[in-house]
Design an enzyme around this catalytic site. Structure first.
Site, mmCIF file in Angstrom:
data_model
loop_
_atom_site.group_PDB
_atom_site.id
_atom_site.type_symbol
_atom_site.label_atom_id
_atom_site.label_comp_id
_atom_site.label_asym_id
_atom_site.label_seq_id
_atom_site.Cartn_x
_atom_site.Cartn_y
_atom_site.Cartn_z
ATOM 1 N N ASP A 88 0.719 -1.303 -0.018
ATOM 2 C CA ASP A 88 -0.089 -0.090 -0.080
ATOM 3 C C ASP A 88 0.864 1.248 -0.233
ATOM 4 O OD1 ASP A 88 -2.297 1.966 0.919
ATOM 5 O OD2 ASP A 88 -3.407 -0.068 0.994
ATOM 6 N N HIS A 127 -3.537 6.269 3.203
ATOM 7 C CA HIS A 127 -4.285 5.095 2.868
ATOM 8 C C HIS A 127 -3.794 3.708 3.567
ATOM 9 C CE1 HIS A 127 -5.963 2.011 0.048
ATOM 10 N NE2 HIS A 127 -7.012 2.586 -0.144
ATOM 11 N N ASN A 230 -13.573 0.307 -7.056
ATOM 12 C CA ASN A 230 -14.690 1.395 -6.927
ATOM 13 C C ASN A 230 -15.332 1.895 -7.965
ATOM 14 O OD1 ASN A 230 -13.854 0.751 -4.035
ATOM 15 N ND2 ASN A 230 -12.583 2.414 -3.982
ATOM 16 N N SER A 296 -11.040 -0.831 -0.597
ATOM 17 C CA SER A 296 -9.865 -0.808 0.222
ATOM 18 C C SER A 296 -10.223 -1.133 1.599
ATOM 19 C CB SER A 296 -9.229 0.509 0.251
ATOM 20 O OG SER A 296 -8.784 0.853 -1.112
#
Length: 697
Positions: A88, A127, A230, A296
């Site tokens: 990530d 994130h 998404n 996520s």
């Protein structure tokens, strides 16, 4: 490759909200570079055992995390001993709820920065810290609710591939991160979370840059979990991103806390699982906690669950994990409460408690030489789910009941369970099938009452229905699941000598139709479904000694019948399969006189029959399946030689060879097409035991 917060695609905005509910920040779409700062809103609490279920967050209660923690409090169920890599934007490892430090002795034990090419994977974007909190945050409270990461005692490894939320993370950087995991076995990484992806794939798809690394991780027993994306649904088939679409990856879409699939969640038939991805409370960069949305944050809920499952059974492979997660899930239909474009498919949604229970029940049993699996077994049925787990049910003649067990990818069998112990003689005639979620169902004859019954596994236990209770009915059942995932059973009604079919609708109601009532029909029955969803039944016509075949017409909701072989004076041990290339049926069967094995194949308009073995008393307990297009295989028992044989069709001719030279009565077959093997159940007369052997397709 783009990040899977709720702003993976332009126009979808990433939301970070203060947990006190006082502010809401709408950030620029992550297609642009940006830096975000969200003030901490709550403080961490000391670790404690959390039992007040009503005080838990909505997402945690939806997936039954607090119930699982309570049920396994003696472990405790916290992911201890497991290590999860997070590919990530790095992790703010100074966050108190994420261990407050970096390296040995801390929660974040190591990692690497593939953006700056150094050994400091500090998160400068946020994130990765949010993802890490879903997996491993210590207990915290907000708005009077309790929250924690799925596996707060698990160790974390931070692999930084993104510095500022760009949607252009190169595939080569993902490849380097995955290769780093492979090259660091000493860290004992058991699972990987990737909340990044690109594309829109409705079929399994392997990335040509890092696909080989994903396969290498799967081969090493490391479970990779990835967010589906998404972008929402753009067509009736749907689609998901890669790496989520890779067949070796567990892909995860999002639901809200009311269990409605999120509008932004990408999904398709290739999707593995759903998990909460809206209103998720988690850790924020620079301290504090906030609410986030996106696939996520659904993905790490599953990655953390993998750590909990491995606490119960450390031998689980990725395919074992996928099978358990799907079989223990809660069905969620896309189109009941969802709005906008939907796929009208059923998806499995994560249930943590059920996953733990199923992991426990499938754990390898301690061998008991006095009661091995299959002892005193005879009638049986075997099937393989799409992840390669073998399901086996048999009738224990001594206990006079059915027993069920599973075999993991390691080859170890679970302890045998009794499915229905309400009365003796339940299950002497039985049939097993696996539904779209990997859940077993069993159709069987209740010999005490003379009824047809059906048992369905619901994720934790078995639910039993009485399907047809009119006199002596339900002998020789054959079970499948239709394209809507509804069970359909073909069976013999002895009282009137009729062949019937029963199907269950979405509401759980059974309806019965007559397949054939002309004479005595249905003593030996096999049901199957082709690639287009058409259902066929092959069966014995006892009055004339012939082989017949029936097809269900959904337009008229009736069956049409035809003769297949009228040259016989009696048939039995009928088995049916469809050629995947032509969708045409093929039937193997025992011709009672002169005791031959025969195969009938449809040409589209007529039937072509062939004698495969003619040495006398051969062809009992036949099982037909297709290795590939136009390549049928038949496993059967040669009674005269007491041998299990395989007949294979290649290049226009049939060939025979022995699979085993001692035993074969009660033979049945389950095929694992993914691994290219099939499992054969045979009976050892000397030990009165059923055994399972594996062969290459």
């Amino acid at each position: 490759m783009s990040v899977h917060g709720s702003s993976t695609h332009p126009g979808v905005r990433d939301r970070r909200r203060c947990m006190a509910g006082l502010t809401q920040t709408n950030c620029t779409p992550l297609a642009r570079s940006l830096t975000r700062t969200v003030a901490p809103c709550v403080d961490t609490l000391e670790p404690r055992q959390l039992m007040a279920f009503n005080d838990w967050g909505d997402a945690e209660r939806l997936m039954r995390l607090p119930d699982a923690i309570d049920a396994y409090h003696s472990l405790p169920l916290d992911g201890g001993g497991e290590t999860i890599a997070i590919v990530d934007s790095g992790i703010d490892y100074n966050h108190p709820s994420l261990g407050g430090g970096f390296g040995a002795g801390f929660k974040v034990i190591g990692g690497y920065d593939f953006v700056d090419n150094d050994a400091n994977p500090m998160d400068t974007f946020g994130h990765g810290t949010e993802v890490a909190g879903v997996i491993g945050a210590d207990d915290f409270t907000a708005d009077g609710k309790t929250f924690r990461g799925m596996a707060p005692a698990a160790k974390l490894v931070a692999l930084r591939i993104d510095g500022n939320g760009n949607s252009t993370v190169p595939d080569e950087r993902i490849e380097r991160a995955l290769r780093w995991i492979i090259d660091h076995p000493a860290l004992n990484i058991n699972a990987v979370n990737i909340s990044y992806g690109t594309g829109d794939f409705s079929d399994p798809t392997v990335n040509n840059v890092y696909g080989d690394e994903l396969q290498a991780l799967a081969d090493a027993g490391i479970v990779v979990v990835a967010a589906s994306g998404n972008g929402g649904v753009s067509s009736s088939r749907g689609g998901i991103d890669t790496p989520a679409a890779d067949p070796s990856v567990i892909s995860v879409g999002s639901v809200d806390t009311a269990d409605t699939i999120s509008n932004f969640s990408e999904r398709a038939a290739v999707l593995t699982l759903l998990a909460p991805g809206e209103n998720v409370y988690t850790t924020l960069r620079n301290g504090g906690f906030g609410i986030v949305d996106g696939t996520s944050f659904a993905s790490p809920a599953v990655a953390g669950t993998v750590a909990l499952m491995r606490q119960i059974d450390s031998s689980l492979t990725g395919r074992d994990v996928r099978s358990i997660l799907r079989a223990s899930s809660v069905p969620n239909f896309d189109g009941d409460t969802e709005t906008g474009l939907v796929t009208h498919l059923n998806y499995p949604r994560l249930d943590v408690l059920a996953a733990m229970k199923l992991t426990e029940s499938r754990r390898a049993a301690t061998p008991d030489p006095n009661a091995p699996l299959g002892k005193f077994g005879n009638g049986n049925s075997i099937a393989v789910d799409r992840d390669g787990v073998t399901h086996f049910v048999y009738y224990d003649a001594l206990a006079q009941t059915m027993k069920y067990a599973t075999r993991a990818l390691s080859g170890e069998w679970s302890a045998a369970q009794t499915i229905d112990d309400s009365l003796p003689f339940a299950g002497y005639y039985l049939s097993l099938a696996i539904d779209q979620f990997g859940r077993p169902g069993v159709a069987y004859f209740d010999g005490t009452n003379g009824d047809l019954k059906y048992a369905q596994f619901d994720g934790i236990g078995w639910n039993v229905d009485s399907v047809d209770v009119k006199n002596s009915t339900g002998l020789y059942p054959s079970l499948l699941f239709d394209r809507n995932n509804h069970p359909v059973i073909a069976y013999y009604r002895k009282t009137t000598g009729d062949l019937r079919a029963a199907s269950r609708d979405a509401g759980g109601e059974w309806s019965v139709t007559q397949v054939d009532t002309n004479g005595d029909v249905g003593r030996s029955t096999a049901i199957a479904i082709d690639g287009a969803g058409r259902i066929g039944v092959a069966y014995e016509y006892s009055s004339g000694g012939d082989l017949k075949y029936a097809v269900f017409d959904p337009r008229s909701t009736s069956w049409s019948n035809a003769y297949v072989d009228k040259s016989t004076s009696g048939v039995s041990f009928v088995s049916l399969a469809f050629d995947p290339g032509t969708n045409r049926p093929a039937i193997s069967y025992y011709d009672a006189s002169p005791a031959d094995l025969k195969v009938a194949r449809s040409t589209g308009k007529t039937w072509s029959t062939t004698k495969i073995a003619t040495r006398g008393a051969t062809g009992l307990f036949t099982n037909i399946f297709f290795a590939t297009d136009d390549a049928p295989r038949v496993v059967f028992w040669d009674k005269r030689r007491d041998a299990t044989q395989l007949a294979g069709y290649e290049n226009g001719t049939w060939g025979l060879h022995d699979l085993r030279t001692a035993g074969g009565r009660f033979a049945s077959v389950g095929v694992d097409y993914f691994a290219g093997i099939y499992h054969v159940v045979t009976y050892n007369t000397a030990t009165a035991t059923l055994g399972v052997e594996d062969f290459d397709v």
